[in-house]
Scaffold this active site. Structure first.
Site, PDB file in Angstrom:
ATOM      1  CG  HIS A  21      -1.890  -1.052   1.351  1.00 51.28           C
ATOM      2  ND1 HIS A  21      -3.233  -0.808   1.455  1.00 51.28           N
ATOM      3  CD2 HIS A  21      -1.763  -2.399   1.343  1.00 51.28           C
ATOM      4  CE1 HIS A  21      -3.898  -1.951   1.514  1.00 51.28           C
ATOM      5  NE2 HIS A  21      -3.020  -2.941   1.457  1.00 51.28           N
ATOM      6  CG  ASP A 121      -4.380   2.442   1.628  1.00 52.48           C
ATOM      7  OD1 ASP A 121      -3.399   2.091   0.960  1.00 52.48           O
ATOM      8  OD2 ASP A 121      -5.359   1.679   1.857  1.00 52.48           O
TER       9      ASP A 121
END
Ligand code: UDP
Length: 481
Positions: A21, A121
């Protein structure tokens, strides 16, 4: 309509605590900064260390704002702030919990010093109400692919396709006829539900992909969700392009790259199961057996449970007897027990194939390097990513999995046998057509990151859109949230 403010935008990026990520979102932050915007990456002390070097060339364009990691409160050892440092579900659960506990500190930062736009995110599911409360426009970064979201939604819509006890299962309604060899675990649908939910309040979704890779699926996704997608990847290739322009160079050379320098072009198979998968000793033994029997040269990155827990490097348990010595003597294989410079390895001319767990980043990095893949998904969305490689674009050979797993840490009951791996390696290394298709997709990726290419245009459109969000009154922007 005017789409540009007179000043740079102030944008806060919030990467999640896992390499798959964090790497692409830090890349995105760097790209946005390279377009003249004021970028701040909000992160915790140990996570900041993982990317400090990569942004050192970017100078004053990027700020890093450090927030405390609530590790003590959660009973985590010092420095354990990223899923890469976890090798069991309990530790991973605490790291996920930390992603919730940092909320008040981030909200207080945003109140004191509000950004124009917030790009977290997708894992920070609380960010939706934060941005609503503070009237700050939010756009989420989704590290999985649009293709996966389409698969998830198609599977949800067609439970009847999974009624039989054994596969393969045909998935109806998608732009391509796709099959899954094993049934998705119901648990995975529950996990993805909350992630797909988190997209809902966002102005759109940014992905580490390029339009030509998601062909057919972007339209499917936009029709399905009504949300806009910005393809700004492959982010590592986009950054490489920017770095080329600023004449930056990479410094230290890993020994595996020197080893690869001694090998012929396209002659080595690279094996890596990403940053999270901890395969069982039984599975590692099967991989070793398959590699040995394939007779091909290989570079194998192994992340084991014990590497983290007690640094136990006893290879007797998970390698055939005498394997390492034999491979060394024949100069046929190299093992890396630790973090490997994957993007550099994949772009080395000696690499001819990639045995991968199908993590989304691994996949786009392999495409960027024109390396065909052997797919062996480990957990979660990787079972879907495999299909993009082997059934949609067909630049890989499918090994598949024996069992569906939700977690990268739980040993699977059924392992994939060495013979299946041997066969797939032999097939891939001898198949010119698959290689050709991988090169064609690489060319598309490279075109996407050139000036006037689809990803560069998408990045421009994204920044224009962010400017437009700032020009409209803040309350209206938040209402759209
Ligand atoms: N990675 C790396 N070295 C390693 C293992 C992983 O550089 O030894 C990088 C890899 O290049 C990718 C990221 O870590 O950028 C992993 O993301 P991916 O989506 O492939 O898999 P995950 O780790 O999330 O399962």
């Amino acid at each position: 309509m005017e789409t540009s403010t007179t000043r740079p935008l102030k944008i806060y990026f919030l990467p999640f605590f896992a390499q798959g990520h964090l790497i692409p979102l830090v890349n995105l932050a760097r790209l946005v900064a390279s377009r003249g915007q004021h970028v701040t990456i909000i992160t915790t002390p140990s996570n900041a260390q993982t990317f400090e070097n990569s942004i050192s060339d970017d100078g004053a364009k990027i700020r890093v704002h450090i927030v405390n990691f609530p590790g003590k409160k959660l009973g985590l050892a010092d420095g354990v702030e990223n899923l890469f440092a976890a090798s069991d579900n309990e530790t991973a659960g605490k790291i996920h919990m930390a992603a919730h506990l940092i909320r008040p500190e981030i909200e207080s930062l945003m109140k004191q010093n509000p950004p124009d736009v917030f790009i977290p995110d997708i894992m920070f599911t609380w960010s939706e109400s934060t941005s609503k409360d503070l009237a700050i426009p939010r756009l989420v970064f989704n590290p999985i692919s649009i293709f996966d979201v389409c698969m998830i939604e198609a599977i949800k819509k067609h439970p009847e396709a999974f009624e039989s006890e054994s596969g393969p299962y045909n998935i109806p309604g998608l732009p391509h006829p796709l099959t899954l060899p094993i049934k998705p675990s119901p648990g995975f649908a529950r996990v993805t539900e909350s992630i797909v939910e988190a997209e809902k309040g966002s102005h759109g979704v940014i992905v580490n992909s390029f339009a030509e890779l998601d062909v057919g699926y972007t339209e499917y996704y936009e029709n399905l969700t009504g949300r806009k997608v910005w393809h700004v990847g492959p982010t590592s290739l986009m950054v490489q392009k920017t770095k080329e322009e600023t004449k930056a160079t990479d410094s230290k050379k890993h020994e595996c790259l020197s080893w690869l320098d001694t090998k012929q072009a396209g002659s080595v198979v690279y094996i890596c199961f990403g940053s999270l998968c901890r395969l069982s000793d039984k599975q590692l033994l099967e991989i070793a057996t398959g590699l040995e029997a394939s007779k091909h040269q290989f570079l194998w990155v192994v992340h084991r449970k014990n590497d983290v827990v007690d640094n136990d490097n006893d290879t007797n348990k998970w390698l055939p007897e005498g394997f390492e010595e034999k491979m060394r003597k024949e100069n046929r294989g190299m093992l890396i027990k630790g973090w490997a410079p994957q993007a550099l390895i994949l772009s080395h001319s000696a690499i001819g194939g990639f045995l991968t767990h199908c993590g989304w980043n691994a996949l786009v990095e392999a495409i960027s390097a024109g390396v065909p893949m052997i797919t062996m998904p480990g957990f979660g969305d990787q079972y879907y990513n495999e299909k993009l490689v082997t059934e949609v674009h067909r630049f890989g050979v499918e090994v598949g999995a024996a069992e569906w797993s939700l977690s990268p840490y739980d040993a699977k009951k059924v392992v994939v046998g060495g013979e299946r791996i041997e066969k797939a390696v032999k097939r891939l290394m001898g198949d010119g057509e698959i290689r050709e298709r991988a090169k064609e997709m690489q060319e598309k990726a490279w075109r996407a990151v050139q000036e006037g290419g689809s990803s560069q245009n998408s990045l421009t459109a994204l920044i224009d859109y962010l400017n437009m969000l700032v020009l409209v009154p803040k309350s209206a922007a938040a209402a759209a949230n």
